[in-house]
Design a protein around this motif. Structure first.
Motif, PDB file in Angstrom:
ATOM      1  N   HIS A 219      -5.820   2.614  -4.296  1.00  0.00           N
ATOM      2  CA  HIS A 219      -5.435   4.359  -3.457  1.00  0.00           C
ATOM      3  C   HIS A 219      -6.406   4.623  -3.185  1.00  0.00           C
ATOM      4  CE1 HIS A 219      -3.112   7.448  -2.511  1.00  0.00           C
ATOM      5  NE2 HIS A 219      -2.362   6.859  -1.967  1.00  0.00           N
ATOM      6  N   PRO A 220      -6.306   5.368  -1.521  1.00  0.00           N
ATOM      7  CA  PRO A 220      -7.354   5.709  -0.901  1.00  0.00           C
ATOM      8  C   PRO A 220      -7.566   6.972  -1.682  1.00  0.00           C
ATOM      9  CG  PRO A 220      -5.951   5.866   0.826  1.00  0.00           C
ATOM     10  CD  PRO A 220      -5.143   4.807  -0.946  1.00  0.00           C
ATOM     11  N   LYS A 221      -6.384   7.708  -2.090  1.00  0.00           N
ATOM     12  CA  LYS A 221      -6.677   9.593  -2.233  1.00  0.00           C
ATOM     13  C   LYS A 221      -6.535   9.467  -3.858  1.00  0.00           C
ATOM     14  CE  LYS A 221      -4.187  10.663   1.540  1.00  0.00           C
ATOM     15  NZ  LYS A 221      -2.433  11.862   1.070  1.00  0.00           N
ATOM     16  N   THR A 222      -6.254   8.788  -4.468  1.00  0.00           N
ATOM     17  CA  THR A 222      -6.681   8.409  -5.846  1.00  0.00           C
ATOM     18  C   THR A 222      -7.333   7.955  -6.991  1.00  0.00           C
ATOM     19  OG1 THR A 222      -4.682   7.092  -6.826  1.00  0.00           O
ATOM     20  CG2 THR A 222      -3.389   9.198  -6.733  1.00  0.00           C
ATOM     21  N   GLY A 223      -7.823   6.678  -6.186  1.00  0.00           N
ATOM     22  CA  GLY A 223      -9.051   5.874  -6.552  1.00  0.00           C
ATOM     23  C   GLY A 223      -8.341   4.721  -7.326  1.00  0.00           C
ATOM     24  N   GLN A 224      -7.007   4.823  -7.873  1.00  0.00           N
ATOM     25  CA  GLN A 224      -6.104   3.880  -9.038  1.00  0.00           C
ATOM     26  C   GLN A 224      -5.687   2.478  -8.642  1.00  0.00           C
ATOM     27  OE1 GLN A 224      -4.206   5.680 -12.318  1.00  0.00           O
ATOM     28  NE2 GLN A 224      -4.161   6.865 -11.781  1.00  0.00           N
ATOM     29  N   GLN A 225      -6.234   1.695  -9.123  1.00  0.00           N
ATOM     30  CA  GLN A 225      -4.985   0.161  -8.501  1.00  0.00           C
ATOM     31  C   GLN A 225      -3.799   0.372  -8.454  1.00  0.00           C
ATOM     32  OE1 GLN A 225      -6.969  -2.271  -7.706  1.00  0.00           O
ATOM     33  NE2 GLN A 225      -9.057  -0.929  -7.523  1.00  0.00           N
ATOM     34  N   VAL A 226      -3.865   0.147  -7.504  1.00  0.00           N
ATOM     35  CA  VAL A 226      -2.151  -0.132  -7.429  1.00  0.00           C
ATOM     36  C   VAL A 226      -1.106  -2.010  -6.921  1.00  0.00           C
ATOM     37  CG1 VAL A 226      -0.276   0.580  -5.832  1.00  0.00           C
ATOM     38  CG2 VAL A 226      -1.809   1.625  -6.041  1.00  0.00           C
ATOM     39  N   PRO A 227      -0.758  -2.361  -8.059  1.00  0.00           N
ATOM     40  CA  PRO A 227      -0.683  -3.882  -7.794  1.00  0.00           C
ATOM     41  C   PRO A 227       0.353  -3.824  -6.783  1.00  0.00           C
ATOM     42  CG  PRO A 227       0.110  -2.675 -10.330  1.00  0.00           C
ATOM     43  CD  PRO A 227      -0.495  -1.869  -9.932  1.00  0.00           C
ATOM     44  N   ILE A 228      -0.080  -5.122  -6.393  1.00  0.00           N
ATOM     45  CA  ILE A 228       0.962  -5.703  -4.921  1.00  0.00           C
ATOM     46  C   ILE A 228       0.720  -7.465  -5.000  1.00  0.00           C
ATOM     47  CG2 ILE A 228       0.413  -5.432  -2.347  1.00  0.00           C
ATOM     48  CD1 ILE A 228       1.173  -3.184  -3.337  1.00  0.00           C
ATOM     49  N   LEU A 229       2.480  -7.749  -4.793  1.00  0.00           N
ATOM     50  CA  LEU A 229       2.977  -8.192  -4.568  1.00  0.00           C
ATOM     51  C   LEU A 229       2.546  -8.894  -3.424  1.00  0.00           C
ATOM     52  CD1 LEU A 229       5.706 -10.402  -6.320  1.00  0.00           C
ATOM     53  CD2 LEU A 229       6.198 -11.045  -4.253  1.00  0.00           C
ATOM     54  N   ASN A 230       2.305 -10.211  -2.854  1.00  0.00           N
ATOM     55  CA  ASN A 230       2.568 -10.166  -1.529  1.00  0.00           C
ATOM     56  C   ASN A 230       3.291 -11.859  -1.627  1.00  0.00           C
ATOM     57  OD1 ASN A 230       0.889  -9.148  -0.027  1.00  0.00           O
ATOM     58  ND2 ASN A 230      -0.223 -10.793  -1.781  1.00  0.00           N
ATOM     59  N   TYR A 231       4.410 -11.898  -0.502  1.00  0.00           N
ATOM     60  CA  TYR A 231       5.605 -13.482  -0.138  1.00  0.00           C
ATOM     61  C   TYR A 231       5.699 -13.068   0.432  1.00  0.00           C
ATOM     62  CZ  TYR A 231       9.527 -15.731  -0.743  1.00  0.00           C
ATOM     63  OH  TYR A 231      10.437 -17.156  -0.639  1.00  0.00           O
ATOM     64  N   GLN A 232       5.720 -14.027   1.242  1.00  0.00           N
ATOM     65  CA  GLN A 232       5.949 -14.148   3.022  1.00  0.00           C
ATOM     66  C   GLN A 232       5.827 -13.287   3.951  1.00  0.00           C
ATOM     67  OE1 GLN A 232      10.003 -16.245   2.895  1.00  0.00           O
ATOM     68  NE2 GLN A 232       9.382 -17.894   2.024  1.00  0.00           N
ATOM     69  N   GLY A 233       4.234 -13.286   3.990  1.00  0.00           N
ATOM     70  CA  GLY A 233       4.158 -12.300   5.164  1.00  0.00           C
ATOM     71  C   GLY A 233       4.428 -10.104   4.795  1.00  0.00           C
TER      72      GLY A 233
ATOM     73  N   VAL B 255       4.216 -16.462  -5.068  1.00  0.00           N
ATOM     74  CA  VAL B 255       3.465 -15.065  -4.839  1.00  0.00           C
ATOM     75  C   VAL B 255       2.167 -14.919  -5.256  1.00  0.00           C
ATOM     76  CG1 VAL B 255       6.173 -14.068  -5.301  1.00  0.00           C
ATOM     77  CG2 VAL B 255       4.036 -14.060  -6.635  1.00  0.00           C
ATOM     78  N   GLU B 256       1.642 -14.182  -4.443  1.00  0.00           N
ATOM     79  CA  GLU B 256       0.140 -13.298  -4.587  1.00  0.00           C
ATOM     80  C   GLU B 256       0.262 -11.676  -4.558  1.00  0.00           C
ATOM     81  OE1 GLU B 256      -4.422 -13.182  -2.311  1.00  0.00           O
ATOM     82  OE2 GLU B 256      -2.176 -13.720  -1.034  1.00  0.00           O
ATOM     83  N   ILE B 257      -0.688 -12.032  -6.248  1.00  0.00           N
ATOM     84  CA  ILE B 257      -0.487 -10.304  -6.706  1.00  0.00           C
ATOM     85  C   ILE B 257      -1.690 -10.019  -6.660  1.00  0.00           C
ATOM     86  CG2 ILE B 257      -0.409  -9.360  -8.798  1.00  0.00           C
ATOM     87  CD1 ILE B 257       1.780 -10.685  -9.750  1.00  0.00           C
ATOM     88  N   THR B 258      -2.109  -8.905  -6.231  1.00  0.00           N
ATOM     89  CA  THR B 258      -3.285  -8.556  -5.836  1.00  0.00           C
ATOM     90  C   THR B 258      -3.405  -7.206  -5.979  1.00  0.00           C
ATOM     91  OG1 THR B 258      -2.697  -7.577  -3.731  1.00  0.00           O
ATOM     92  CG2 THR B 258      -4.162 -10.471  -3.621  1.00  0.00           C
ATOM     93  N   GLY B 259      -4.197  -6.562  -6.225  1.00  0.00           N
ATOM     94  CA  GLY B 259      -4.935  -4.967  -6.910  1.00  0.00           C
ATOM     95  C   GLY B 259      -5.432  -4.349  -5.104  1.00  0.00           C
ATOM     96  N   LEU B 260      -4.658  -2.680  -4.841  1.00  0.00           N
ATOM     97  CA  LEU B 260      -4.725  -2.223  -3.575  1.00  0.00           C
ATOM     98  C   LEU B 260      -5.187  -1.309  -4.490  1.00  0.00           C
ATOM     99  CD1 LEU B 260      -4.806  -1.522  -0.785  1.00  0.00           C
ATOM    100  CD2 LEU B 260      -3.014  -0.838  -1.243  1.00  0.00           C
TER     101      LEU B 260
END
Length: 222
Positions: A16-30, A9-14
């Protein structure tokens, strides 16, 4: 749904457009997944049980990520859903954080009263290491940790923006430490009793949340 390894997997941080906090996101096969819960390396059985409950009993699309030092459970989500969520799926309800801090303080004061200042200091250091390891916001310095161990959570202080997976981790680790220090689970009932200080409806909300998770078995006083 899936049990995956870190190299899968690939783990990134997104942000959040309203809170400004980083949301951990896991990416797997799209597909994209958001962090739900974290378990230590010693809690493989609990992690798998939590994952199976979500997938088999609640019909949620989740992955269990196995790493050398931890297990984590992630729920499938579309990125636009995060932007549409006014809470950002980030911070837990403040009352949950208040209750978790009350329980943490109850165990800390128990150790201080029954085992002495030296053991209490050791416990404080171990809690600080947990906060650091799992990246708890606003708990990354000794002074910040000391503050959360002593401040009155019900006294109008703004709660830190801890996510539910932070609270799950805190309460799992708190139970483990309590057993290590006392040699039994005598601390559980006293930690639950301190929640009587909360408004009855908020206390019920927290207990219901606790009982619906694998943590309910750890903190049951029945």
């Amino acid at each position: 749904m899936f049990i995956l390894k870190r190299q899968d997997v690939e783990i990134t941080g997104l942000q959040h457009p309203k809170t400004g906090q980083q949301v951990p996101i896991l990416n797997y096969q799209g597909q994209t997944f958001r962090l739900i819960n974290v378990f230590s390396a010693q809690q493989a059985e609990e992690a798998r049980a939590f994952w199976r409950d979500l997938t088999d009993n609640r019909g949620k699309a989740c992955v269990l990520l196995e790493e050398t030092d931890r297990y984590s459970v992630w729920g499938k989500i579309r990125l636009e859903q995060i932007a549409d969520d006014p809470q950002g799926g980030v911070a837990a309800a403040p009352l949950f954080t208040q209750a978790s801090l009350l329980m943490l303080q109850a165990v800390f004061f128990d150790i201080e009263d029954l085992l002495g200042n030296r053991q209490a200091g050791s416990f404080q250091k171990e809690i600080a290491e947990i906060f650091k390891k799992w990246k708890f916001p606003q708990a990354d310095t000794p002074d910040a940790v000391k503050n959360w161990l002593e401040v009155d959570p019900l006294g109008g202080v703004k709660m830190p923006p801890w996510q539910e997976h932070h609270l799950n981790t805190l309460l799992q680790e708190l139970h483990r430490l309590g057993k290590d220090y006392f040699g039994n689970t005598s601390f559980v009932e006293r930690a639950i009793d301190i929640l009587e200080d909360m408004p009855a409806n908020e206390r019920k909300q927290f207990i219901d949340w606790l009982n619906q998770s694998p943590l309910g078995d750890l903190w049951s006083t029945s």
